[in-house]
Design an enzyme around this catalytic site. Structure first.
Site, PDB file in Angstrom:
ATOM      1  N   GLY A   1      37.956  42.947  35.463  1.00  0.00           N
ATOM      2  CA  GLY A   1      38.827  43.248  34.325  1.00  0.00           C
ATOM      3  C   GLY A   1      40.209  42.639  34.486  1.00  0.00           C
TER       4      GLY A   1
ATOM      5  CG  LEU B   1      38.843  40.383  31.071  1.00  0.00           C
ATOM      6  CD1 LEU B   1      37.856  40.281  29.918  1.00  0.00           C
ATOM      7  CD2 LEU B   1      38.183  39.984  32.382  1.00  0.00           C
TER       8      LEU B   1
ATOM      9  CD  GLU C   1      42.709  31.609  27.598  1.00  0.00           C
ATOM     10  OE1 GLU C   1      41.737  30.844  27.720  1.00  0.00           O
ATOM     11  OE2 GLU C   1      42.876  32.328  26.596  1.00  0.00           O
TER      12      GLU C   1
ATOM     13  CG  HIS D   1      38.741  36.945  34.183  1.00  0.00           C
ATOM     14  ND1 HIS D   1      40.024  37.436  34.185  1.00  0.00           N
ATOM     15  CD2 HIS D   1      38.226  37.233  35.406  1.00  0.00           C
ATOM     16  CE1 HIS D   1      40.276  38.010  35.347  1.00  0.00           C
ATOM     17  NE2 HIS D   1      39.211  37.896  36.116  1.00  0.00           N
TER      18      HIS D   1
HETATM   19  P1  AMP Z   1      37.928  38.925  39.411  1.00  0.00           P
HETATM   20  O1  AMP Z   1      38.024  39.720  38.168  1.00  0.00           O
HETATM   21  O2  AMP Z   1      39.235  38.555  39.997  1.00  0.00           O
HETATM   22  O3  AMP Z   1      36.945  39.468  40.402  1.00  0.00           O
HETATM   23  O4  AMP Z   1      37.306  37.529  38.955  1.00  0.00           O
HETATM   24  C1  AMP Z   1      36.094  37.475  38.248  1.00  0.00           C
HETATM   25  C2  AMP Z   1      35.611  36.052  38.190  1.00  0.00           C
HETATM   26  O5  AMP Z   1      36.584  35.258  37.519  1.00  0.00           O
HETATM   27  C3  AMP Z   1      35.406  35.431  39.568  1.00  0.00           C
HETATM   28  O6  AMP Z   1      34.245  34.638  39.539  1.00  0.00           O
HETATM   29  C4  AMP Z   1      36.648  34.611  39.753  1.00  0.00           C
HETATM   30  O7  AMP Z   1      36.471  33.516  40.621  1.00  0.00           O
HETATM   31  C5  AMP Z   1      36.891  34.136  38.324  1.00  0.00           C
HETATM   32  N1  AMP Z   1      38.290  33.730  38.149  1.00  0.00           N
HETATM   33  C6  AMP Z   1      39.410  34.450  38.409  1.00  0.00           C
HETATM   34  N2  AMP Z   1      40.521  33.721  38.179  1.00  0.00           N
HETATM   35  C7  AMP Z   1      40.093  32.502  37.758  1.00  0.00           C
HETATM   36  C8  AMP Z   1      40.745  31.289  37.370  1.00  0.00           C
HETATM   37  N3  AMP Z   1      42.087  31.174  37.345  1.00  0.00           N
HETATM   38  N4  AMP Z   1      39.970  30.244  36.987  1.00  0.00           N
HETATM   39  C9  AMP Z   1      38.622  30.340  36.997  1.00  0.00           C
HETATM   40  N5  AMP Z   1      37.954  31.438  37.346  1.00  0.00           N
HETATM   41  C10 AMP Z   1      38.665  32.511  37.733  1.00  0.00           C
END
Ligand code: AMP
Length: 467
Positions: free
Chosen positions: A213, A215, A217, A219
């Site tokens: 969560g 969220l 850009e 995500h």
């Molecule tokens: P999180 O909510 O931080 O666990 O992230 C969920 C997913 O989003 C994971 O696969 C992360 O690697 C991806 N994610 C988070 N930040 C970014 C970003 N800046 N660019 C691309 N993917 C991201």
């Protein structure tokens, strides 16, 4: 979406002072049932380049703003070009031989297709010589394989950096275009039974995006890729206590459910699964995944129970959602390596897909934790992306990673950052690499105030003897 969709890349250029607004309007106009905008690179502004092929030279014309956009489309190359030309005309393009142009759209790549007609040549014949194309393309598709023996985008960009680093240095970074909404109804699923009912009824292929969560850009890029490649998409929102160590930020981790749902309704997700902790972990839960191999260094060494928590929750969510494709961000490069290994070792059905990191216009990798940073902290945090950029430039001329690392360390020291690690690693094994013989990842973690920030970047040796 999906049936008959092909991946393609467009280059957008404009000399207009309001180029960024024009790009926003262009993307909004292009998107329809036959064409989805998947991602768009931060724009760059640079000197006007006249002429063709080897005779290209800056001739003091008006500054040009450029970007590259990834799309998924049912249109054949000729029909796509016709759509692009219509949009150029709609935005007032006049082909009068003058350098000023309100909007210029080129078809760079269209799946594996090659086209050579009087009106259209794909791949675009000059894309490999142009920093203002390769830099944006590298930001959204670094490991995309280029046709015609050019290798990956990161390798092609590195070769051009070795020949002409100045062409990259003159590019001023600007914001990315705003991506048009992909409205969807986005059903909320609150427990495993609701998820199972949705999954059993979902026709066609299912894409899954797992998040905690808050969220942003980054995500949403995962969601857009999932929407372009699957018939239905479910996003999971769950702050997984198992992956937080003692003294980490579990209690203060941002929770923004309503805003998250609003974003998902705009981005094409069909369902969002928001389980309570006891839906996933009954009080006597006692079975865990213990990853080894790529889980052992870096994050694994500093946060000993982190990857055990990540692999356990991902396996559970994988079993519940049964993805045809599950999407993870390259930003968490070690997590990608650990999960790729788990999917292989445990024979999980479905494919793990990796989406390039989304950065803010100033270069900071987007992260839910960036909201902890005030202005000053954010300014010093930028030292990390700067260091990775300097390492990419060093790699253009030098294959030994110790030299590349020294260049990066100098930038971090200059920024006064507290460095946890900076390394050049093999993306699959997470083992340090001594010489760049194929693309490897530069990755680092710095601490700014109480916040740990991580980022990484593909490196390729660009020098003459590159293999
Ligand atoms: P999180 O909510 O931080 O666990 O992230 C969920 C997913 O989003 C994971 O696969 C992360 O690697 C991806 N994610 C988070 N930040 C970014 C970003 N800046 N660019 C691309 N993917 C991201």
């Amino acid at each position: 979406m999906t049936a008959g969709l092909q991946g393609a890349f467009l280059a957008l250029g404009s000399t207009a002072p309001d180029a960024l607004d024009r790009f926003d309007a262009c993307l909004a106009a292009l998107q329809d049932d036959d064409l989805q905008i998947v991602s768009a690179a931060p724009c760059v502004r640079g000197p006007f380049v006249a002429g063709v092929g080897a005779s290209e030279a800056s001739d003091g014309g008006p500054a040009v703003t450029n970007t590259v956009v990834r799309i998924a489309t049912r249109l054949e190359p000729a029909a796509l070009l016709a759509r692009a030309l219509d949009e150029e005309v709609r935005q007032g393009r006049v082909r009068d031989g003058q350098p000023e142009r309100s909007l210029d759209i080129d078809v760079l790549l269209h799946g594996e297709t090659t086209v050579e007609t009087a009106d259209l040549v794909v791949p675009h014949p000059r894309m490999f010589d142009r920093a203002f194309v390769l830099q944006p393309l590298e930001a959204i598709a670094p490991m995309h394989r280029l046709p015609g023996g050019h290798g990956t985008v990161v390798a092609a960009a590195s070769r051009l950096r070795a020949q002409d680093s100045g062409a990259f240095e003159t590019l001023e970074p600007l914001r990315a275009p705003v991506l048009p909404a992909l409205p969807a109804s986005c059903t909320r699923l609150e427990d495993g039974a609701a998820l199972e009912a949705w999954r059993a009824e979902a026709p066609g292929s299912v894409g899954v995006v797992m998040t905690m969560g808050a969220l942003h850009e980054g995500h949403l890029a995962l969601v857009r890729h999932a929407c372009a490649e699957n018939d239905r998409v479910v996003v999971t929102l769950f702050v997984n206590p198992l992956q937080f160590g003692e003294g980490e930020d579990l209690a203060r981790y941002p929770r923004t459910l309503e805003a998250d749902e609003a974003l998902l309704r705009q981005t094409g997700a069909d369902a969002v699964y928001v389980p309570a902790p006891d839906d996933l972990y009954p009080s006597d839960f006692s079975t865990f995944i213990e990853p080894e191999g790529p889980a052992q260094g870096f994050e694994g060494a500093r946060r000993p129970t982190h990857f055990r928590g990540v692999t356990t929750i991902v396996l559970k969510l994988w079993m519940r959602t049964r993805p045809d494709r599950a999407y993870f961000g390259r930003k968490d490069a070690q997590q990608v390596a650990v999960l790729t290994r788990m999917v292989r070792d445990l024979d999980l059905p479905g494919a793990l897909c990796v989406v390039p990191t989304v950065h803010a216009a100033d270069g900071l990798a987007l992260s839910s934790r960036n909201r902890y940073l005030d202005g000053e902290a954010r300014a010093s945090a930028l030292g990390l992306s700067r260091a990775l950029r300097v390492m990419a430039q060093a790699a253009a001329e030098e294959a030994r990673t110790e030299t590349i690392l020294s260049a990066g360390r100098a930038v971090l020291a200059d920024a006064g950052l507290e460095v946890e690690y900076l390394a050049v690693v093999d993306a699959e094994t997470m083992l340090p690499v001594e010489t760049l013989s194929r693309p490897a990842l530069a990755m680092g973690v710095v601490r700014v105030a109480a916040t740990r920030l991580l980022d990484n970047r593909w490196l390729a040796f660009g020098g003459a003897s590159a293999s």
